[in-house]
Motif scaffolding. Structure first.
Motif, PDB file in Angstrom:
ATOM      1  N   LEU A 113      37.715  47.325  27.193  1.00 27.55           N
ATOM      2  CA  LEU A 113      37.569  46.422  28.325  1.00 27.55           C
ATOM      3  C   LEU A 113      38.723  45.440  28.296  1.00 27.55           C
ATOM      4  O   LEU A 113      39.052  44.879  27.243  1.00 27.55           O
ATOM      5  CB  LEU A 113      36.256  45.638  28.266  1.00 27.55           C
ATOM      6  N   LEU A 114      39.346  45.212  29.447  1.00 27.82           N
ATOM      7  CA  LEU A 114      40.419  44.234  29.581  1.00 27.82           C
ATOM      8  C   LEU A 114      39.938  43.095  30.473  1.00 27.82           C
ATOM      9  O   LEU A 114      39.246  43.331  31.469  1.00 27.82           O
ATOM     10  CB  LEU A 114      41.667  44.871  30.196  1.00 27.82           C
ATOM     11  N   THR A 115      40.312  41.869  30.118  1.00 26.04           N
ATOM     12  CA  THR A 115      39.939  40.718  30.937  1.00 26.04           C
ATOM     13  C   THR A 115      41.115  39.768  31.073  1.00 26.04           C
ATOM     14  O   THR A 115      42.049  39.789  30.264  1.00 26.04           O
ATOM     15  CB  THR A 115      38.759  39.929  30.325  1.00 26.04           C
ATOM     16  N   ALA A 116      41.058  38.925  32.098  1.00 28.39           N
ATOM     17  CA  ALA A 116      42.076  37.889  32.291  1.00 28.39           C
ATOM     18  C   ALA A 116      41.468  36.754  33.107  1.00 28.39           C
ATOM     19  O   ALA A 116      40.896  37.005  34.179  1.00 28.39           O
ATOM     20  CB  ALA A 116      43.297  38.443  33.010  1.00 28.39           C
ATOM     21  N   PRO A 117      41.543  35.508  32.618  1.00 27.92           N
ATOM     22  CA  PRO A 117      41.053  34.393  33.415  1.00 27.92           C
ATOM     23  C   PRO A 117      41.966  34.137  34.605  1.00 27.92           C
ATOM     24  O   PRO A 117      43.190  34.257  34.504  1.00 27.92           O
ATOM     25  CB  PRO A 117      41.071  33.211  32.430  1.00 27.92           C
ATOM     26  N   GLY A 118      41.367  33.808  35.742  1.00 30.41           N
ATOM     27  CA  GLY A 118      42.134  33.534  36.948  1.00 30.41           C
ATOM     28  C   GLY A 118      41.865  32.129  37.452  1.00 30.41           C
ATOM     29  O   GLY A 118      41.227  31.319  36.782  1.00 30.41           O
ATOM     30  N   PRO A 119      42.308  31.822  38.667  1.00 32.37           N
ATOM     31  CA  PRO A 119      42.108  30.484  39.221  1.00 32.37           C
ATOM     32  C   PRO A 119      40.669  30.266  39.684  1.00 32.37           C
ATOM     33  O   PRO A 119      39.942  31.214  39.976  1.00 32.37           O
ATOM     34  CB  PRO A 119      43.078  30.451  40.408  1.00 32.37           C
ATOM     35  N   ASP A 120      40.278  28.987  39.746  1.00 29.70           N
ATOM     36  CA  ASP A 120      39.005  28.588  40.344  1.00 29.70           C
ATOM     37  C   ASP A 120      37.794  29.255  39.698  1.00 29.70           C
ATOM     38  O   ASP A 120      36.827  29.616  40.385  1.00 29.70           O
ATOM     39  CB  ASP A 120      39.009  28.873  41.855  1.00 29.70           C
ATOM     40  N   GLY A 121      37.838  29.456  38.386  1.00 29.74           N
ATOM     41  CA  GLY A 121      36.682  30.006  37.688  1.00 29.74           C
ATOM     42  C   GLY A 121      36.511  31.503  37.783  1.00 29.74           C
ATOM     43  O   GLY A 121      35.508  32.043  37.311  1.00 29.74           O
ATOM     44  N   ILE A 122      37.487  32.182  38.368  1.00 31.93           N
ATOM     45  CA  ILE A 122      37.427  33.645  38.477  1.00 31.93           C
ATOM     46  C   ILE A 122      37.896  34.275  37.171  1.00 31.93           C
ATOM     47  O   ILE A 122      38.827  33.799  36.518  1.00 31.93           O
ATOM     48  CB  ILE A 122      38.303  34.137  39.644  1.00 31.93           C
ATOM     49  N   VAL A 123      37.246  35.370  36.783  1.00 27.15           N
ATOM     50  CA  VAL A 123      37.705  36.184  35.656  1.00 27.15           C
ATOM     51  C   VAL A 123      37.879  37.613  36.152  1.00 27.15           C
ATOM     52  O   VAL A 123      37.012  38.150  36.846  1.00 27.15           O
ATOM     53  CB  VAL A 123      36.706  36.161  34.491  1.00 27.15           C
ATOM     54  N   GLU A 124      39.025  38.215  35.814  1.00 33.46           N
ATOM     55  CA  GLU A 124      39.242  39.621  36.128  1.00 33.46           C
ATOM     56  C   GLU A 124      38.748  40.482  34.973  1.00 33.46           C
ATOM     57  O   GLU A 124      38.923  40.137  33.804  1.00 33.46           O
ATOM     58  CB  GLU A 124      40.724  39.898  36.367  1.00 33.46           C
ATOM     59  N   LEU A 125      38.132  41.606  35.330  1.00 35.91           N
ATOM     60  CA  LEU A 125      37.587  42.549  34.363  1.00 35.91           C
ATOM     61  C   LEU A 125      38.032  43.944  34.751  1.00 35.91           C
ATOM     62  O   LEU A 125      37.821  44.367  35.887  1.00 35.91           O
ATOM     63  CB  LEU A 125      36.059  42.454  34.361  1.00 35.91           C
ATOM     64  N   GLY A 126      38.658  44.663  33.821  1.00 35.72           N
ATOM     65  CA  GLY A 126      39.196  45.968  34.166  1.00 35.72           C
ATOM     66  C   GLY A 126      38.913  47.030  33.121  1.00 35.72           C
ATOM     67  O   GLY A 126      38.686  46.737  31.942  1.00 35.72           O
ATOM     68  N   GLY A 127      38.928  48.291  33.581  1.00 33.01           N
ATOM     69  CA  GLY A 127      38.739  49.408  32.666  1.00 33.01           C
ATOM     70  C   GLY A 127      38.935  50.737  33.359  1.00 33.01           C
ATOM     71  O   GLY A 127      39.118  50.809  34.578  1.00 33.01           O
ATOM     72  N   ARG A 128      38.906  51.773  32.564  1.00 29.66           N
ATOM     73  CA  ARG A 128      39.031  53.147  33.067  1.00 29.66           C
ATOM     74  C   ARG A 128      37.643  53.710  33.366  1.00 29.66           C
ATOM     75  O   ARG A 128      36.675  53.398  32.669  1.00 29.66           O
ATOM     76  CB  ARG A 128      39.707  54.041  32.030  1.00 29.66           C
ATOM     77  N   VAL A 129      37.588  54.578  34.381  1.00 30.71           N
ATOM     78  CA  VAL A 129      36.332  55.215  34.776  1.00 30.71           C
ATOM     79  C   VAL A 129      36.543  56.721  34.849  1.00 30.71           C
ATOM     80  O   VAL A 129      37.588  57.188  35.323  1.00 30.71           O
ATOM     81  CB  VAL A 129      35.832  54.686  36.139  1.00 30.71           C
ATOM     82  N   ARG A 130      35.550  57.477  34.407  1.00 26.37           N
ATOM     83  CA  ARG A 130      35.572  58.935  34.506  1.00 26.37           C
ATOM     84  C   ARG A 130      34.244  59.407  35.089  1.00 26.37           C
ATOM     85  O   ARG A 130      33.192  58.846  34.795  1.00 26.37           O
ATOM     86  CB  ARG A 130      35.763  59.581  33.130  1.00 26.37           C
ATOM     87  N   LEU A 131      34.319  60.455  35.927  1.00 26.73           N
ATOM     88  CA  LEU A 131      33.098  61.109  36.414  1.00 26.73           C
ATOM     89  C   LEU A 131      32.657  62.110  35.357  1.00 26.73           C
ATOM     90  O   LEU A 131      33.396  63.022  35.000  1.00 26.73           O
ATOM     91  CB  LEU A 131      33.350  61.810  37.737  1.00 26.73           C
ATOM     92  N   ASP A 132      31.450  61.909  34.841  1.00 21.81           N
ATOM     93  CA  ASP A 132      30.936  62.774  33.774  1.00 21.81           C
ATOM     94  C   ASP A 132      30.235  64.000  34.342  1.00 21.81           C
ATOM     95  O   ASP A 132      30.509  65.124  33.934  1.00 21.81           O
ATOM     96  CB  ASP A 132      29.984  61.958  32.897  1.00 21.81           C
ATOM     97  N   ARG A 133      29.329  63.792  35.292  1.00 21.94           N
ATOM     98  CA  ARG A 133      28.599  64.914  35.883  1.00 21.94           C
ATOM     99  C   ARG A 133      27.832  64.418  37.102  1.00 21.94           C
ATOM    100  O   ARG A 133      27.697  63.213  37.304  1.00 21.94           O
ATOM    101  CB  ARG A 133      27.623  65.543  34.880  1.00 21.94           C
ATOM    102  N   THR A 134      27.334  65.358  37.903  1.00 26.79           N
ATOM    103  CA  THR A 134      26.452  65.065  39.024  1.00 26.79           C
ATOM    104  C   THR A 134      25.239  65.975  38.927  1.00 26.79           C
ATOM    105  O   THR A 134      25.384  67.172  38.634  1.00 26.79           O
ATOM    106  CB  THR A 134      27.178  65.284  40.365  1.00 26.79           C
ATOM    107  N   PHE A 135      24.050  65.416  39.130  1.00 26.82           N
ATOM    108  CA  PHE A 135      22.848  66.240  39.093  1.00 26.82           C
ATOM    109  C   PHE A 135      21.854  65.709  40.116  1.00 26.82           C
ATOM    110  O   PHE A 135      22.052  64.652  40.717  1.00 26.82           O
ATOM    111  CB  PHE A 135      22.232  66.284  37.685  1.00 26.82           C
ATOM    112  N   THR A 136      20.775  66.447  40.312  1.00 33.88           N
ATOM    113  CA  THR A 136      19.762  66.111  41.316  1.00 33.88           C
ATOM    114  C   THR A 136      18.404  65.978  40.647  1.00 33.88           C
ATOM    115  O   THR A 136      18.045  66.773  39.778  1.00 33.88           O
ATOM    116  CB  THR A 136      19.708  67.212  42.399  1.00 33.88           C
ATOM    117  N   VAL A 137      17.673  64.948  41.059  1.00 32.92           N
ATOM    118  CA  VAL A 137      16.285  64.784  40.596  1.00 32.92           C
ATOM    119  C   VAL A 137      15.359  64.741  41.806  1.00 32.92           C
ATOM    120  O   VAL A 137      15.780  64.490  42.922  1.00 32.92           O
ATOM    121  CB  VAL A 137      16.131  63.484  39.757  1.00 32.92           C
TER     122      VAL A 137
END
Length: 222
Positions: free
Chosen positions: A198-222
């Motif tokens: 997880l990557l983060t960075a404080p920004g202006p006016d109380g904002i914090v940025e939060l970043g990361g990588r995302v992968r699609l693992d699978r899709t299923f139906t219930v």
């Protein structure tokens, strides 16, 4: 008899650089099949992911977030994951408007630390000490952390929700990362769980940025 058919996309959010790890996330792209809080909570419990997101408006990014036992106004990894999946520029959880940007392989959101649910941020003396921790008894939501390299902003962390809902340890916790970033007042590169990033960075006016990588693992139906 309930005959609702629901498609579930399963993502892994905050993956390592090699695509491994990340926190599993269930996304119900069409929330109309589970229109009320009771049915959504029941499905989130059945799925058993740390969080499940129901998308109520894919164009505007209106979402509803559940753990196996409760509804959340805000959570980091569900918003990063859903924004990536639906290619959104803004997401609207109950807490407020969350802006999104892409940066190469990373998806970033802007949020306020005060939106995050309360967490106990517990500092330890070393990364090895964090890695050796046993899962505590349920009760307190604990984010255990230590500096790996303070000058570089690198942190080793583990998260123990303590809710007694089957999620003994959270693999990657965006909300806790926001709280820790706000407390320390600096950008962080966090390795959590088995190896999520997880990557983060404080920004202006109380904002914090939060970043990361995302992968699609699978899709299923219930």
């Amino acid at each position: 008899m309930n005959t609702t058919v629901t498609d579930i996309d399963v993502l892994r959010v905050f993956c390592a650089g090699d695509g491994r790890y990340g926190n599993a996330l269930g996304v119900v792209r069409d929330g109309r099949g589970h229109p009320d809080e009771g049915s959504r909570q029941a499905l989130a419990k059945e799925l058993g992911f740390s969080e499940t997101v129901f998308v109520d408006d894919p164009e505007r990014g209106v979402v509803d977030i559940y753990t196996p036992g409760l509804r959340l106004p805000f959570a980091g990894h569900p918003l990063v994951g859903t924004a990536w999946l639906l290619d959104l520029e803004v997401v609207h959880p109950p807490a407020g408007e969350v802006w999104v940007r892409g940066d190469g392989e990373f998806t970033w959101i802007e949020a306020r630390a005060e939106w995050a649910p309360p967490r106990t941020l517990r500092r330890h003396a070393s990364a090895a000490e964090v890695e050796a921790l046993e899962v505590p008894e349920p009760g307190e939501w604990i984010y255990a952390w230590a500096w790996e390299d303070e000058a570089a902003g690198r942190i080793r962390a583990r998260a123990f929700p303590g809710r007694g809902d089957g999620i003994d340890e959270d693999e990657a916790t965006g909300a806790a990362a926001l709280l820790l970033t706000a407390e320390l007042g600096r950008a962080l590169n966090i390795t959590q769980g088995r190896g999520s990033q997880l990557l983060t960075a404080p920004g202006p006016d109380g904002i914090v940025e939060l970043g990361g990588r995302v992968r699609l693992d699978r899709t299923f139906t219930v």
